[in-house]
Design a protein around this motif. Structure first.
Motif, PDB file in Angstrom:
ATOM      1  N   CYS A 196      -5.457   2.212  10.251  1.00 45.68           N
ATOM      2  CA  CYS A 196      -4.745   3.477  10.483  1.00 45.68           C
ATOM      3  C   CYS A 196      -5.730   4.533  10.989  1.00 45.68           C
ATOM      4  O   CYS A 196      -6.742   4.804  10.336  1.00 45.68           O
ATOM      5  CB  CYS A 196      -4.107   3.924   9.175  1.00 45.68           C
ATOM      6  SG  CYS A 196      -3.537   5.630   9.235  1.00 45.68           S
ATOM      7  N   GLY A 218       2.337   9.630  11.618  1.00 46.76           N
ATOM      8  CA  GLY A 218       0.957  10.112  11.576  1.00 46.76           C
ATOM      9  C   GLY A 218       0.061   9.525  12.652  1.00 46.76           C
ATOM     10  O   GLY A 218      -0.998  10.071  12.968  1.00 46.76           O
ATOM     11  N   CYS A 219       0.489   8.397  13.223  1.00 39.16           N
ATOM     12  CA  CYS A 219      -0.313   7.726  14.258  1.00 39.16           C
ATOM     13  C   CYS A 219       0.426   7.661  15.586  1.00 39.16           C
ATOM     14  O   CYS A 219      -0.035   6.998  16.508  1.00 39.16           O
ATOM     15  CB  CYS A 219      -0.616   6.298  13.804  1.00 39.16           C
ATOM     16  SG  CYS A 219       0.891   5.380  13.422  1.00 39.16           S
ATOM     17  N   TRP A 267       1.530   3.299   2.249  1.00 37.03           N
ATOM     18  CA  TRP A 267       1.090   4.534   2.923  1.00 37.03           C
ATOM     19  C   TRP A 267       1.931   4.905   4.123  1.00 37.03           C
ATOM     20  O   TRP A 267       1.857   6.025   4.609  1.00 37.03           O
ATOM     21  CB  TRP A 267      -0.369   4.412   3.356  1.00 37.03           C
ATOM     22  CG  TRP A 267      -1.322   4.161   2.229  1.00 37.03           C
ATOM     23  CD1 TRP A 267      -2.124   3.065   2.065  1.00 37.03           C
ATOM     24  CD2 TRP A 267      -1.595   5.008   1.100  1.00 37.03           C
ATOM     25  NE1 TRP A 267      -2.850   3.176   0.909  1.00 37.03           N
ATOM     26  CE2 TRP A 267      -2.545   4.367   0.297  1.00 37.03           C
ATOM     27  CE3 TRP A 267      -1.092   6.245   0.687  1.00 37.03           C
ATOM     28  CZ2 TRP A 267      -3.022   4.920  -0.886  1.00 37.03           C
ATOM     29  CZ3 TRP A 267      -1.572   6.790  -0.498  1.00 37.03           C
ATOM     30  CH2 TRP A 267      -2.525   6.130  -1.261  1.00 37.03           C
ATOM     31  N   CYS A 326       4.002   1.195   8.508  1.00 37.30           N
ATOM     32  CA  CYS A 326       3.174   0.056   8.917  1.00 37.30           C
ATOM     33  C   CYS A 326       2.812  -0.833   7.744  1.00 37.30           C
ATOM     34  O   CYS A 326       2.387  -1.962   7.917  1.00 37.30           O
ATOM     35  CB  CYS A 326       1.876   0.590   9.499  1.00 37.30           C
ATOM     36  SG  CYS A 326       0.967   1.539   8.247  1.00 37.30           S
TER      37      CYS A 326
HETATM   38  S1  SF4 Z   1      -0.203   7.011  10.257  1.00 34.98           S
HETATM   39 FE1  SF4 Z   1       0.650   5.157  11.178  1.00 34.98          FE
HETATM   40  S2  SF4 Z   1      -0.819   3.543  10.682  1.00 34.98           S
HETATM   41 FE2  SF4 Z   1      -1.260   5.297   9.348  1.00 34.98          FE
HETATM   42  S3  SF4 Z   1      -0.104   4.909   7.446  1.00 34.98           S
HETATM   43 FE3  SF4 Z   1       1.207   6.172   8.778  1.00 34.98          FE
HETATM   44  S4  SF4 Z   1       2.456   4.699   9.938  1.00 34.98           S
HETATM   45 FE4  SF4 Z   1       0.720   3.582   9.063  1.00 34.98          FE
END
Ligand code: SF4
Length: 328
Positions: A289, A160-161, A56, A59
């Motif tokens: 996440c 995304g994070c 995903w 990470c």
């Molecule tokens: S938003 Fe961050 S924690 Fe979520 S899948 Fe993407 S990289 Fe990983």
């Protein structure tokens, strides 16, 4: 359109000379698995296993899978380095090669009321950031590219994070322009309460995130209030090395002081069927996440919130502070 950097791939494999490679591809690039395996086998002495598990994000490194299979190199496509991992990993970013000049010009219409612009992109578009900056400057916009911060590997990169670079300089700009996809732009809109415009080179679209942000904020308020009103709450700790956001124990202690019953849970993937089986737990706080609770809102039949949202439940933050400081 994606650059698979075949020369770099083969050169690095020859240098590292692994016996067994675990190849990880994001869902959108899994269709390239066969071609990449053929290429590696034709040009090197390494054996390759393709991970069929979901990947995903940056990470989501299949460390246990690689160790169990006795692989001695992980190749991770579609991401830049995210965190220090004590295992040999080759990152290939898979930049997206397409002209975005007409989309940047199109974005000027959406940005007409804003002069100071925070400019960011996902890793697939890092090579286009300077072009975007130049065109916007030629059209009298003042451009602010955030410094590299947290999980970002490059200045101007968002995940995304990870919007901490943007948050650091948020007083300098009035609007944010994101080159990437809806996921990255929504993250920016949920991290910083300012106008966010997306340039989506893949779908060749330019649009504002206002409506989607408003809808998500309404959903988040409902979910947070449901967790607040629950008696029995599960706190989910993820097993993935890159998905630990906040302290599950901090939340647990505070909830217990509020006379809530709390169960700590461990999961790899957080799915509705797993949560439904835990039938006498009313709601969940995930410390994995931070986007799972947001993106999968309609898939979950029980309320699920992320760590930052849980800070409202335990009265560390008010709703206003959460939305001002960001859900992600
Ligand atoms: S938003 Fe961050 S924690 Fe979520 S899948 Fe993407 S990289 Fe990983």
């Amino acid at each position: 359109m994606y650059k698979f950097e075949e020369d770099k791939l083969i050169k690095e494999i020859k240098e590292k000379n692994p016996k067994l490679i675990l190849l990880q591809l994001p869902e959108g690039l899994k269709k390239e698995a066969f071609n990449l395996v053929s290429l590696i086998k034709k040009n090197t002495n390494s054996e390759v296993i393709v991970s069929g598990e979901p990947c995903w994000g940056a990470c989501d490194i299949a460390l246990d899978e690689a160790k169990n299979l006795k692989a001695d190199l992980i190749i991770l496509y579609g991401h830049a380095p995210f965190m220090k991992i004590n295992f040999p990993i080759l990152y290939i970013e898979a930049r997206y090669e397409t002209s975005i000049e007409f989309l940047i010009k199109k974005s000027l219409k959406e940005l007409k009321d804003y002069q100071k612009i925070g400019l960011v992109c996902s890793v697939q578009h890092m090579h286009q950031l300077e072009t975007a900056k130049k065109i916007l400057q030629e059209n009298n916009k003042e451009i602010f590219i955030p410094p590299k911060k947290g999980f970002a590997f490059y200045p101007g990169q968002v995940l995304g994070c990870e919007y901490n670079g943007l948050k650091l300089i948020k007083d300098k700009f009035d609007a944010i322009l994101v080159i990437g996809n809806d996921f990255h732009a929504l993250g920016a809109a949920l991290a910083i309460p300012k106008k966010v415009i997306l340039i989506d080179p893949f779908n060749k679209e330019v649009y504002s995130m206002d409506k989607k942000r408003d809808l998500i904020i309404r959903q988040r308020i409902i979910a947070i209030n449901k967790v607040k009103n629950s008696r029995r709450i599960g706190i989910i700790i993820d097993n993935k090395p890159g998905q630990h956001f906040g302290s599950a124990y901090h939340i647990k202690n505070k909830l217990e002081n509020m006379e809530k019953e709390v169960v700590l849970l461990s999961m790899n993937e957080i799915t509705d069927d797993k949560l439904v089986n835990l039938y006498n737990i009313e709601s969940f706080i995930e410390t994995a996440c931070p986007r799972i609770s947001v993106e999968d809102y309609s898939r979950f039949s029980k309320p699920v919130i992320n760590y930052r949202e849980a800070l409202v439940v335990i009265n560390d933050l008010t709703f206003d502070e959460l939305f001002e400081q960001g859900i992600v």
